[in-house]
Design an enzyme around this catalytic site. Structure first.
Site: not given
Ligand code: 9MR
Length: 374
Positions: A159, A264
């Protein structure tokens, strides 16, 4: 009674009881797609350590690729300068090795969920460029080095680019400028020379992101750095993104000479007060934003499945460019979407429903691709 009538009654009874005691479809999600691309899921600590045994079984049955949803993020795995929390990540990797799965590491450098100590000194000011370079190197060497030979590929930088194509003004950028990306790729390659290395981001259908990522791929390659793939996160909705633009990005990344991964994937069925996947963008709960607490109505379910099918059709017709399609969670009940951008909702974004049954679009694809009738 004639013997053949008795036989047909017995057979009919058998078929009925067999239907009742078996899941509606015997095929596994991964088998539907054969060797076109691997089929992955993000997994939680509870699933790899066995606290969620049903989820764990569903992973083993349906997926041949896994990625750690949270346990490899900097704040989790490296919470303090001299302390690493290896156990959950070790369990995740062991689970993948034991089940013969492709294992993906997520993620090495990300502005979000970065451990609080990582970017600042004792006074709370940003560290110098030299210090940050050293910290990035130590972190990447430790994490990617520990799982060397077991991880297929790493989301090296997550990101980093905004929708308009500009660099995100993250602390990494503020301290090191654009150079933080090539540096992260260099360190990751040094730490695990055989691992594939990826850039990963959301809202990839945006023209700005598309153009900058294409440029970035070229710049990294020109400098002789390893980059294997682009991860299109694909946190999508029923009416965003425009699928023509989405496919255009997919083709542009492939044309730039890397593999494309859908990293994702989840499709929200709910009203979307904000797009993208920036976890700091939140909206307040109200009932009108949570309309399907007791299940999706038939028309919405059809709309959801048709949209998912359209996405799958894109992946299938670009299968030569795509190496992996990963859903961001195992079943609907597991998804982060139930809590974002509005907390406390009931969403339906994944391949498997809350009972771990396959959704209709998969059954349709199984029919289409494999002539299986379900
Ligand atoms: O699904 C993930 C969630 O459980 C966490 O709280 C969050 C923060 O770490 O991250 C989510 O996963 C993210 C991923 O790591 C990067 N792209 C966006 C995803 C959704 O927020």
């Amino acid at each position: 009674m004639k013997p053949n009538l008795l036989l047909s009654l017995l057979t009919a009874g058998c078929i009925i009881s067999a239907c009742a005691s078996q899941p509606p479809n015997e095929t596994a999600v991964k088998d539907i797609f054969g060797d076109r691309f691997t089929i992955g899921t993000a997994v939680t600590v509870n699933q790899t350590n066995g606290d969620d045994p049903i989820g764990q079984q569903a992973i083993i049955r349906h997926f041949n690729s896994i990625v750690a949803e949270n346990c490899m993020k900097c704040e989790k795995i490296h919470p303090e300068k001299d302390s690493y929390n290896w156990q959950p990540a070790d369990e995740f990797v062991e689970f993948g090795v034991k089940n013969n799965m492709e294992i993906i590491g997520h993620c090495l450098i990300w502005h979000s969920q970065c451990a609080p100590w990582f970017l600042v000194n004792e006074k709370g000011d940003y560290v110098s460029a030299d210090t940050l370079r050293q910290r990035m190197k130590d972190h990447i060497y430790a994490v990617a080095g520990r799982y060397k030979g077991k991880i297929k590929g790493w989301d090296v930088v997550n990101e980093a680019i905004m929708e308009d194509g500009s660099y995100r003004k993250s602390p990494f950028y503020e301290i090191l400028g654009e150079e933080f990306i090539p540096l992260a790729f260099q360190y990751a390659h040094e730490a695990d020379p055989d691992a594939e290395l990826y850039l990963n981001d959301y809202s990839m259908a945006e023209k700005g992101k598309r153009e900058t990522y294409v440029r970035l791929i070229k710049q990294l390659k020109e400098r002789g750095l390893r980059i294997d793939g682009i991860g299109m996160q694909s946190h999508v909705g029923l009416d965003y993104p425009d699928l023509t633009e989405y496919e255009k990005s997919l083709k542009a990344f492939a044309a730039a000479g890397v593999n494309v991964m859908v990293t994702e994937l989840d499709l929200t069925a709910l009203p979307a007060p904000v797009g993208g996947a920036n976890i700091s963008d939140t909206a307040e709960y109200n009932d009108s934003l949570n309309p399907y607490k007791d299940g999706l109505p038939v028309d919405m379910d059809a709309k959801w499945n048709s949209r998912m099918k359209s996405l799958m059709d894109i992946y299938l017709r670009n299968a030569d460019a795509i190496t992996r399609v990963t859903a961001w969670g195992v079943c609907d009940g597991d998804s982060w979407r139930n809590g974002w951008p509005v907390p406390g909702r009931t969403d339906y974004p994944l391949f498997l429903d809350r009972n771990h049954e396959m959704k209709p679009f998969l059954i349709e694809l199984d029919k289409e691709l494999n002539n299986n009738e379900g």
